[in-house]
Design a protein around this motif. Structure first.
Motif, PDB file in Angstrom:
ATOM      1  N   ALA A   1      -3.681   1.244   6.062  1.00 64.21           N
ATOM      2  CA  ALA A   1      -2.917   0.721   4.926  1.00 64.21           C
ATOM      3  C   ALA A   1      -2.793  -0.800   4.995  1.00 64.21           C
ATOM      4  O   ALA A   1      -2.892  -1.490   3.976  1.00 64.21           O
TER       5      ALA A   1
ATOM      6  N   CYS B   1       0.869  -1.163   0.000  1.00 63.89           N
ATOM      7  CA  CYS B   1       0.000   0.000   0.000  1.00 63.89           C
ATOM      8  C   CYS B   1       0.913   1.222   0.000  1.00 63.89           C
ATOM      9  O   CYS B   1       1.479   1.587   1.041  1.00 63.89           O
TER      10      CYS B   1
ATOM     11  N   ASP C   1      -0.956  -1.000  -4.426  1.00 62.36           N
ATOM     12  CA  ASP C   1      -2.152  -0.194  -4.203  1.00 62.36           C
ATOM     13  C   ASP C   1      -1.674   1.243  -4.039  1.00 62.36           C
ATOM     14  O   ASP C   1      -1.002   1.574  -3.053  1.00 62.36           O
TER      15      ASP C   1
ATOM     16  N   VAL D   1      -3.876  -3.594   2.064  1.00 64.32           N
ATOM     17  CA  VAL D   1      -2.934  -4.523   1.435  1.00 64.32           C
ATOM     18  C   VAL D   1      -3.290  -5.974   1.758  1.00 64.32           C
ATOM     19  O   VAL D   1      -3.078  -6.885   0.945  1.00 64.32           O
TER      20      VAL D   1
END
Length: 297
Positions: free
Chosen positions: A76, A41, A63, A80
């Motif tokens: 985050a 992420c 991401d 992920v």
């Protein structure tokens, strides 16, 4: 020929100049790099870029978020984690990590050692020893650490530190642990189905809430008795979330209220505590209360 088990590696990264070096270390130091699936992420500013070789590598999923959209590290992690596709193992690390040679094989061997010893749901976790990026690999500490309580934050048990494991070279198996680190966590991939990272936990409390839930789901924690990684604890090479988000105090206050409710047994949808053990069992196990009655520590 037997197929090597896959490892799903999860990395939340917020404006961290060490991310590319971390990815390179994961791949270059692995015994079997083809077994890796790396998900990141990536929270960054418009002038922060990743090299093309990272974007072109089909083993790496990114991401991509502008840093203003970020709500913190556990937010985050929750993003992920959704990229898990039934890989046999999972590794959760921070984006400022260095790995030892053959780290993948060593972690799988330790994990299987615990399984053969009768541990049904082991987690290998802990705070890796520190390194300095400017002089790596010369300036790094070469001993594994055990996690201990450091203190309370707003009366909530959320702070921990790492101290050297005595005589670790004489040990022949991982060391039983009381706490979970989500800066370094290796276990069976099904962990991602049972313990969803809670995006509503901001910073302090991410480890103890995930650890409490994992313990109540029947997981047992162990520290690796051999070096497998190093971690960068100083923040000179990255920009902390709270330095660039004026609302971080509200995020933190909301998070603390949620942590308190979790410690009191409130059940939140999608983030169950588990029913193999309970909160009192965990407090007895660690010898600490999760909430202080009064006063800050």
């Amino acid at each position: 020929m037997a197929v090597s088990p896959k490892i799903f590696v999860q990395i939340p990264s917020y404006r961290d100049s060490q991310l590319v070096c971390t990815i390179d270390s994961l791949i270059n130091q692995a015994k079997l790099r083809k077994r890796l699936k790396i998900a990141v992420c990536w929270q960054h500013s418009c002038d922060e870029e990743l090299p093309g070789r990272i974007h072109k590598n089909n083993q790496i999923h990114i991401d991509d978020f502008g840093f203003r959209k970020s709500r913190g590290a556990n937010w985050a992690r929750s993003i992920v984690q959704k990229n898990w596709r039934n890989e046999e193992y999972t590794l959760v690390i921070d984006s400022h990590t260095r790995m030892v040679k053959d780290w993948d094989e060593k972690l799988i061997e330790m994990y299987m050692m615990l399984k053969r010893a009768g541990v049904k749901k082991p987690i290998l976790t802990g705070y890796p020893p520190p390194y300095e990026p400017g002089s790596y690999p010369q300036k790094r500490l070469n001993y594994p650490l055990k996690m201990y309580v450091e203190g309370y934050y707003f009366n909530l048990l959320t702070k921990f530190n790492g101290r050297p494991i005595p005589h670790f070279k004489k040990l022949d198996s991982p060391v039983p642990a009381q706490f979970l680190s989500i800066g370094f966590l290796f276990t069976d991939g099904s962990f991602n189905k049972q313990i969803n990272f809670d995006p509503n936990i901001y910073f302090y409390g991410d480890e103890i809430t995930a650890g409490l839930r994992a313990y109540c789901h029947g997981y047992d924690f162990y520290h690796p008795h051999r070096l497998v990684a190093w971690h960068l604890y100083e923040r000179k090479t990255r920009i902390p979330h709270w330095d660039t988000h004026e609302n971080w105090r509200k995020l933190d206050a909301d998070s603390c209220r949620r942590i308190r409710l979790i410690f009191k047994g409130k059940k939140f949808k999608n983030y169950p505590l588990g029913n193999v053990r309970n909160i009192s069992d965990y407090e007895d196990f660690i010898g600490k209360r999760l909430i202080l009655n009064s006063g800050n520590s």
